[in-house]
Structure formats: structure tokens, C-alpha cells
Scaffold this active site. Structure first.
Site, PDB file in Angstrom:
ATOM      1  CG  HIS A  56      -2.001   0.894   1.281  1.00 36.61           C
ATOM      2  ND1 HIS A  56      -3.210   0.599   0.727  1.00 36.61           N
ATOM      3  CD2 HIS A  56      -2.105   2.136   1.790  1.00 36.61           C
ATOM      4  CE1 HIS A  56      -4.022   1.622   0.885  1.00 36.61           C
ATOM      5  NE2 HIS A  56      -3.385   2.566   1.529  1.00 36.61           N
ATOM      6  CG  HIS A 106     -10.735   3.243   0.676  1.00 37.70           C
ATOM      7  ND1 HIS A 106     -11.463   3.560   1.789  1.00 37.70           N
ATOM      8  CD2 HIS A 106      -9.440   3.313   1.077  1.00 37.70           C
ATOM      9  CE1 HIS A 106     -10.659   3.825   2.798  1.00 37.70           C
ATOM     10  NE2 HIS A 106      -9.421   3.686   2.386  1.00 37.70           N
TER      11      HIS A 106
END
Lengths: 717, 250
Positions: A56, A106
Site C-alpha cells: 500500500h 478503497h
């Protein structure tokens, strides 16, 4: 405080110990940390590396491949690498206006808690744009869900929750949602995709960078926003773990809690701070808190400026007693931003947030507060109580790490073929209005084309003549063509959508949503998708200015989502009167298809044709039956006006995206657009659709319109 | 001296800039007044409450803001006959404050704009509103022709007028029903109503006609760039020109 023992442990022991404390770092990475530090890490350091070295934050398995994408161009001011990319919009009254754009996913949080996951996705992307010193003027989203037709299905719960989350957050902060798409496919049953895009406007000389400015040694580090709590701890590491249904409950603590009300106030207060800093010509650094919380943000902003930092965790206001230092340091509480300010400006900035906009009254514990200082040496130090809970080399913490993973032949990852569906009522062809009407597309009073009214949204910059268009592309129905071809098509889709409203495409963003990169077939998809994006962008002479990679999109079964390179395109107008309408205008006109792979420069040809007043309307053509794209132009007409009829001249299947142009005279088509343009249909006053194939019954447009509107209305209502 | 208009910004307001822009373009002397400057509100001659989510729409849209100290000044001004316009969330605040329809005591609302029906969800849709009272009945509409048709955007989750049968009777017979939802051709039916609002109500006024609460946003279809393909030449700006005219006569 006990350290996490690495030195002297076996691989098996390390692996078990890491899993035991919820850390996703691999054994070799743990050993690298101990080697780099020359000792075992503290607990805070362990979780800090866990966050910073996750996919991430680090893009460890994709960064070296992403270098293949073109990122420079005459209109590009800032390419990928900062919180958002910046591209020139145009000049007005001697001022250069720029578009700031960011694009992220997301996906994992939205699958676990759809409402909060999607809402915080919007919240995060808005902060990415805000922190470049921009006024946030638009958002967009690309959504991929599983089959939602079953009332009781979890997929329907996820889909409706995501739409509610985006709607309630975006609407409240007062940023219009002007573009995007939504598709339904069984391949997304275990993992929905929620890609969010935010766009802001800033004058070129007023851009604020997400780094400690030159000469900022000793400057204040100021945390702004919501009081820190235990939510969102482990979020970054959590995104790097594959989802398992039984872990969903445990994972919920990793999801952040949205507060659009507080965000609304923080945005307005930050605009005031921008004004204050500009008036006094003060240079500052500003950055959004995302993955890795206070640690991730402060380490990255200081490292980017070539500095270190010292952070005092005791100065961080928390909303609950007794939070462990690792949670305060790394937890991802939402609605927070961070300034690097020269000490002489700090008191005034705190006054704006804390008094003028009264953050502490708006939300309990919310405030702006000094929590540390920029250091000349490159150490990153955190103190908590009397202890030094973190003391590492800042470049070691934030520097690029890289995973060279094995690739397999991409063909192994092919995911099956979607049958060609002819009906307008298929969920992937039906009107998305039931979803999109829940999003406020017109707040700010600057919307020219609202979401769903054309293939791209269009907004004006009030008090200037400047306008921009925004679109997304990446139809999952193309995944069976292979990741490379699908990615290439995604670029063409987004670009043609922007052209369909009359805008000149100027820049791209991307979000790469793929499976587990440790599986060679999935990794190969990612790498070939990047090749596809790069080729299409070079062909069109466009740059990617922002992007994001989302990996591990797979469920417990190990089945990954269809390869999904999702692309957005920004287009600009010299004047809003150049905006084109998709709604059919005439009952005696001709519809010509301009294929997207035409040798012609489509934008130039369209501009020339418009200069002659020859273009009445223009629609985006999705691959598939051209008749369905023609029908969408009929559906775009205002309600209650006389319906224009369509008579197809051919039963063509478009194999690539393109444009359908309505012209008044038959001869004009070839004359303006050359040999590649084909006459597909003519219009008449009948209000009836007649297919070219005799086997195809004629149907009233009104009836087709009802069939097109109904399917998703039943689900999203 | 020109009348001065305050555009109120509560915590959570989100439409203040375009509302201000529409007023300025109608040559109204207007400025934003922020919640931390509530004390200055008494110095203004009229108040405009823009759209948004004041105080997060806690309890019900407008319910908390109706008790804010900024609203004290609005109530005091309205009672003195100052013009007050509420748009969307601002309209919700005026109903919760009992200023509109104003048939009960202050802060004891007799009707409310509540959750849309039947969807229960936020709806963003282009609409038309039609003047349903004699223009002179309300200071803010006095500059419009009879049955004026104004384009606007509905963008709300709680825009359905609700009240007891008696109170709704009072609204329709007391000349409080200022605007109803309509189609582009001016016709009125249930299909034109985006939110299930009782009486097809889009806007209400008080007995004195100095306060107007309108749910859809005329300021979002006010400029040529908001309606690039419109052929009828209608603009939400008409509404703000009428506001400006009313202000001159105040």
C-alpha cells in the site's frame, strides 16, 4: 518497552511471531530491519516498518514496472509521486490555472464495511488534492460489484452500502460528484472495486508541496483535525492481506470512521489558511494523513525535503485514554492533515483552525496543535512519555523497497468470456441513474454537465472562461481480451468519453486493481496491463499524472478480480460553449461512427467539423452493438420532449470504443471524417427504433427507455 | 444606502459560495457571515441561509441549526419584517425555527421538510418550480410574473413537506404554498415531484410574506454555463433578480 526479537530467531519462529502480532512483513524483511537498525526493533518501529513497507505504501512489487508509463508532457506540472498530480488547465487574466488530480482505490475496506469503507475512500482522496493547496471542486468514482440481482445477496449489501457511503460523504462536504461508472460482474463477488478520483483547482504559483520546504530545519510540525483514536490501526498492513470471510470481523477495527461534517469545516478552514500564507508569501508543507497515520505522514513529508523529524506523541490529542504509542503513531484516524510551518506563522494558523473555525467546538478533541519539529539530521525519532519509542534512519524507513516476483504466462489468468448481451436492460447497459442521482452533482453551482447526462462530466471554473471534463474507463467486460488489451482499451474509453463532450484530452490517471502479485499469473496480468497503458498513452501522446496500485483483490477461494486497470481522463475547453451534447437534436439527421482506432486525429477532425457548424450531437460508443449507443443518444433527450426515432442502417458491432456523431447532411460524414466513418443510422420523427436486421422488431423508444431505466431502480431505488 | 445581506455559514453549510455569487450577480450587496461572527448579524438588512448539512443534520435536517445563536438573529430580524430566504438546508432551518409557515410559535414547527419518499434516499435531479401564489404575496417573489417557472436542481435527502392534515390545510388555504414542482412545460402532476412532498410543495412563505423557504436550488441553474443546451432561455437567476427587487422595496 520490550523489543520485538528478530536477532537469533529461526525463520519458523519469526514467521509465527509476526503472524502472532498481526504483522504482514515477511521473514526476510524482518531480518533486513534488524540488520539495518543493528538491533531488534521496538514495537512502534515494528508496526511503522509494517506500514511503510506494505504494498500500500511502498508499491514494492509494482514501482519498477510503473516506470514504463509516460509521465511527462507539455501540460504536466507535477507527475506521479506526490499526493496528487498537477496539469495545466489554461490561462485566464494572466493567471495560469492548474488541475490537481488524485486517483486511488478503497477496495478492501469497502468489501468489509461498505458504507464506511467507501466514505473514507472519498475522504482520503479529497485530502490528497486539498493538501496541494487546491480548492477541491469535483469527485468521481469507478465501481465494480458482483451480481446484485439477488435481493438477499451479500453483493447487493456491498453495492448499496458503497453507494450510500459515497453519497453521504461527498454530498455533505459540498464537492460535486460529476463522473464515473459502475459495472456488475460475478468476478467481483468476493472483492468489490471502489476507485475514487478527486479533482481540484489551483493557480500554478500557489501550489503547495507535500514536503518540508528548503530551509525548514526546526520548523513546527502541526497536526490538524480529528482527535486520534483506535480506529484504522493496521489499515495499511490490512490492505496487503488477502480477505478471508471469517477475518472480516477482526478486520473491521482496521477500517477508518468517516466524519464528513468535520471535513467540511477543515476544508474551509484550510482554504482560509491558504489565503493567509499567500498574502504573507509564506512557504509551507502540507500533507494528508493516510496509510501509516502520523508516522507515515511525518516521515514521508520530512524525508521528501531531505530532513528528519522528532515527534512528541504526548502532544497528540487522543479521544480515549491509554492508547498504546503504536496506535497513536500509526493508527489511521480519519480527517487529519499535517502542516510544516515556520514558527512565526504557527500561532496565526492555529488561530484559524481553533478559533475562527472553532474545531474543538465542532468535534470533541478536534484541533490544530504542534506535535514535533523538523530535524536537520536524517533521524526519525518519536518520543512517548520518557521513552524514545522510535529512532531510525528516515530514508531506511521510507526508501523504496522492491520485490522482484516471478511472472507466468499471462494466458493462464484469462477469466472467461462475457456473452454479448443485446438488451438495454442488462445491468451493465441499463441506466445508472438510480445510483448516480444519490450523488450531489451540482453543489458549487459550477456544473455544466452533471453525472450520468453524458459520458463525461463537465465543470466550469466560475469567474473565468475555463472549464474541464472528467471521465473514467475500464469496462470489466473487456477483461477476457487479456490484461494488456483491456488496459489499452481503458485508456481509449476514458479519452473518447472526454472527446465526446467536446473537450481536448490533456492527462490521465490510473488505478491498477489486481490479484495477489505473489501468484505469478496475477503478477503477469499487472505487468502486462502496465504495458497496455503505456502503449495507449504514448500513442495518444498523453501522460499519467497520478495513480495507485491495489493488489491482493482476491477472496478466500483464491479467485482474483478480473484484471482491472481503471483509467480517468481530464479534458479541457478553451470556452464552455465548446461543450457537446449527447442528446439527439434533429428528426432528419445521420449518425456516423468514428472508430477509436481511426488513423484520423479524432479531436482535430471533430473540431474542424464543429467549426463548420456540422455537428449536432456526439455520443460515446461502447464496444458492442452500435445500436445501443445510438439509443443512449435518444435516451439523453429531455423528458417529455418529442422523441426522435432511430432507423439503423447496419447491424454493426463496434469492437473498439468510438464516437457517434449526429450530422445534418448525409454527405458531410465522409467529407468531414474520411473513409473510416461509417453511416450507422438515420433519425426520423417517429419515436420508434427500427433495427437494420429484418428479424429485429421495431420498438418505441419510450418503451425501451422504460426498460433501460427499470433494472437498477429496483435495486438502488 | 444599499441594503446589506448576510449569507449565513453554519458549521456544515456547503453552498455558501454559489449562493453569494448569484446574489452578487443580481447586484445585491451581500457577504458571507461565519458562525464565529454571529454577533455581527444584527447589522444586516436581510438574511440568506444557503444549502448544506448544518450541524450534520443531526436529529433532523435543520433541527440543531434552528437553535443556533445565528438563528436568534434571523428570528429577530424576521419578526421586524426583514427579508429572509432559506434554500435547501436553509429552508429546513426556517421550518424547524417555526418562521415558515409561521402559523405556530417560534421554534415550535407546525410542518417540516423530512425524508424523501418513497426511496428514503438523497435525490439529485433537475426540476422546475412554479409560482403558486400571487407574486406580491411574498416580498421575494414580488418581482416575478404570475405562475413564473424557475429551473432549479433538487439535491436533498429530506425535502418532503410533512405535517398534520390541519396544518397542511392551513398551508394551502393560507397562501403559504409559494412554489410547487412542475414540468418543463409548466404542467403540474405527481411525476414532477422528486421527493413525495405533500401538496407538491417546493417552497413555503410565512403570513407576512417576508420569509421564503425553498427546497430546490435556483443558484445551481443560474448561469448560462449551467444549462448549455437549454432552448427555453429560462434561468434560476430570475429568482435572484426578484430577491434584489424585493430588497429595494423593503
Amino acid at each position: 518497552m520490550p523489543n520485538f526479537g528478530i536477532i537469533g530467531k529461526s525463520e519458523a519462529e519469526l514467521s509465527a511471531a509476526a503472524a502472532g502480532v498481526g504483522v504482514a512483513l515477511r521473514v526476510d524483511e524482518l531480518q533486513r530491519i534488524a540488520h539495518g537498525l543493528g538491533r531488534d526493533p521496538t514495537t512502534v518501529e515494528l508496526y511503522a516498518f509494517d506500514a511503510q513497507w506494505s504494498e500500500h505504501c511502498s508499491y514494492k512489487s509494482s514501482r519498477h514496472h510503473l516506470r514504463k508509463l509516460p509521465t511527462q508532457g507539455p501540460d504536466v506540472v507535477i507527475g506521479p509521486g506526490q499526493d496528487a498530480g498537477v496539469v495545466r488547465l489554461g490561462e485566464w487574466n494572466g493567471e495560469r490555472y492548474c488541475i490537481v488530480i488524485a486517483h486511488e482505490s478503497h477496495n478492501h475496506p469497502s468489501q468489509v464495511v461498505p458504507f464506511e469503507g467507501a466514505a473514507t475512500g472519498v475522504g482520503g482522496i479529497v485530502r490528497d488534492v486539498l493538501c496541494m493547496g487546491a480548492e477541491v471542486v469535483a469527485i468521481a468514482d469507478a465501481l465494480r460489484f458482483g451480481n446484485v440481482t439477488d435481493v438477499e445477496s451479500h453483493q447487493r449489501y456491498v453495492a448499496t452500502g458503497v453507494v450510500d457511503g459515497i453519497s453521504s460523504y461527498g454530498n455533505a462536504i459540498g464537492v460535486p460528484n460529476i463522473a464515473g461508472d459502475a459495472y456488475f460482474d460475478d468476478g467481483f463477488s468476493d472483492n468489490c472495486l471502489v476507485n475514487v478520483i478527486a479533482l481540484g483547482i489551483v493557480k500554478e504559483h500557489q501550489i503547495i508541496e507535500s514536503k518540508a520546504p528548503p530551509g525548514s530545519e526546526g520548523w513546527d510540525i502541526v497536526l490538524v483535525g480529528k482527535a486520534t483514536d483506535a480506529s484504522g490501526f493496521g489499515g495499511a498492513a490490512f490492505s496487503s492481506l488477502a480477505l478471508d470471510a471469517k477475518d472480516a470481523q477482526a478486520n473491521k477495527s482496521a477500517v477508518q470512521v468517516p466524519d464528513p461534517f468535520l471535513k467540511n469545516v477543515i476544508m474551509r478552514a484550510s482554504y482560509r489558511v491558504f489565503e493567509y500564507l499567500r498574502e504573507r508569501e509564506i512557504f509551507a508543507g502540507f500533507k494528508d494523513l493516510g496509510a501509516g497515520g502520523i508516522m507515515g505522514c511525518t516521515a514521508e513529508i520530512c524525508a521528501a525535503g531531505g530532513y528528519g523529524a522528532i515527534i512528541d506523541l504526548d502532544e497528540v490529542v487522543t479521544s480515549q485514554e491509554g492508547l498504546p504509542p503504536a496506535v497513536i503513531a500509526i493508527g489511521e484516524t480519519q480527517e487529519r492533515l499535517l502542516w510544516i510551518l515556520p514558527p512565526h506563522a504557527t500561532a496565526d494558523v492555529l488561530q484559524v483552525y481553533n478559533r475562527e473555525f472553532s474545531l474543538p467546538e465542532v468535534s470533541k478533541g478536534a484541533c490544530a496543535r504542534v506535535i514535533g519539529a523538523v530535524q536537520a539530521n536524517k533521524r526519525y525519532i518519536m518520543r512517548f512519555g520518557k521513552e524514545r519509542v522510535m529512532d531510525v534512519d528516515i530514508d531506511f524507513l521510507t526508501g523504496a523497497i522492491k520485490d522482484e516476483l516471478p511472472l507466468a504466462n499471462e494466458a493462464q489468468a484469462s477469466v472467461g468470456r462475457e456473452p454479448v448481451v443485446q438488451a438495454v436492460s442488462h445491468p451493465n447497459r441499463a441506466s445508472r441513474d438510480p445510483l448516480f442521482k444519490q450523488y450531489d452533482a451540482v453543489v458549487r453551482g459550477a456544473t455544466v454537465i452533471a453525472r450520468g447526462h453524458a459520458a463525461a462530466g463537465v465543470m466550469m471554473i466560475p469567474n473565468t472562461g475555463l472549464a474541464f471534463a472528467l471521465s473514467t474507463g475500464g469496462n470489466p467486460g473487456h477483461a477476457w481480451l487479456g490484461a494488456e488489451a483491456a488496459a489499452e482499451l481503458a485508456v481509449h474509453e476514458a479519452v473518447l468519453k472526454v472527446m465526446s463532450v467536446g473537450a481536448r484530452p490533456v492527462a490521465l490517471t490510473d488505478c491498477l486493481n489486481f490479484g495477489n502479485p505473489k501468484k505469478p499469473a496475477h503478477y503477469a496480468q499487472l505487468v502486462s496491463a502496465i504495458d497496455g497503458l503505456a502503449r495507449a498513452a504514448r500513442e495518444l501522446n498523453l501522460a499519467f499524472v497520478s495513480g495507485n496500485v491495489s493488489l491482493y483483490n482476491e477472496g478466500a477461494s483464491g479467485k482474483a478480480v478480473p484484471a482491472s486497470a481503471i483509467v480517468s481522463c481530464i479534458g479541457t475547453f478553451a470556452d464552455f460553449s465548446e461543450v457537446l451534447n449527447p442528446a439527439l437534436q434533429s428528426t432528419r439527421s445521420f449518425l456516423f461512427l468514428l472508430p477509436g482506432d481511426s488513423k484520423l486525429d479524432i479531436f482535430d477532425a471533430l473540431t474542424r467539423a464543429r467549426a463548420k457548424g456540422a455537428v449536432l450531437a456526439c455520443g460515446y460508443v461502447e464496444p458492442g452493438p452500435v445500436s445501443l449507443s445510438a439509443l443512449r443518444m435518444a435516451f439523453a433527450q429531455d423528458d417529455r420532449s418529442q422523441r426522435i426515432g432511430i432507423r439503423m442502417e447496419r447491424s454493426a458491432l463496434a469492437d473498439r470504443p468510438g464516437l457517434l456523431v449526429e450530422v445534418q447532411q448525409r454527405d458531410l460524414g465522409r467529407e468531414l471524417f474520411g473513409e473510416d466513418a461509417t453511416l450507422e443510422a438515420r433519425t426520423d420523427p417517429s419515436g420508434i427504433f427500427v433495427g437494420a436486421d429484418a428479424a429485429f422488431d421495431s420498438v418505441s423508444i419510450e418503451e425501451l427507455l422504460a426498460a433501460w431505466r427499470a433494472p437498477l431502480a429496483k435495486i438502488f431505488g | 444606502m444599499n441594503a446589506k445581506v448576510a449569507v449565513l455559514v453554519y458549521p456544515g453549510t456547503n453552498s455558501e459560495n454559489e449562493t453569494l455569487r448569484a446574489l452578487l450577480d443580481a447586484e445585491v450587496d451581500a457577504e458571507l457571515v461565519h458562525w464565529s461572527n454571529a454577533a455581527t448579524l444584527a447589522n444586516f438588512d436581510a438574511y440568506v441561509l444557503p444549502g448544506g448539512f448544518a450541524y450534520e443534520d443531526r436529529i433532523r435536517a435543520g433541527a440543531i441549526a434552528a437553535h443556533d445563536r445565528m438563528t436568534d438573529a434571523v428570528i429577530e430580524g424576521a419578526q421586524k419584517g426583514k427579508m429572509v430566504l432559506g434554500i435547501c438546508n436553509g429552508a429546513q432551518v426556517l421550518l424547524e425555527a417555526g418562521l415558515v409557515p409561521g402559523t405556530g410559535p417560534v421554534r415550535r414547527p407546525t410542518a417540516a421538510f423530512t425524508k424523501n419518499a418513497p426511496s428514503g434516499k438523497f435525490v439529485c435531479k433537475h426540476v422546475y418550480v412554479k409560482l403558486n401564489i400571487a407574486p406580491q404575496r411574498c416580498a421575494i417573489t414580488a418581482g416575478l410574473p404570475g405562475e413564473a417557472l424557475i429551473p432549479a436542481w433538487a439535491a436533498h435527502g429530506e425535502g418532503r413537506l410533512a405535517g398534520s392534515a390541519d396544518h397542511l390545510d392551513e398551508i394551502s388555504h393560507g397562501g403559504h404554498l409559494a412554489f410547487v414542482y412542475a414540468h418543463a412545460d409548466g404542467s403540474v402532476d405527481d411525476a414532477a415531484v422528486p421527493n413525495g412532498s405533500a401538496l407538491g410543495a417546493a417552497a413555503l412563505t410565512n403570513s407576512q410574506g417576508n420569509v421564503l423557504a425553498i427546497m430546490p436550488h435556483p443558484e445551481r441553474d443560474a448561469w448560462t454555463f449551467n444549462h448549455p443546451f437549454s432552448r427555453d432561455g429560462r434561468s434560476g437567476m430570475t429568482f435572484f433578480h426578484s430577491f434584489a427587487k424585493g430588497l429595494k422595496q423593503q
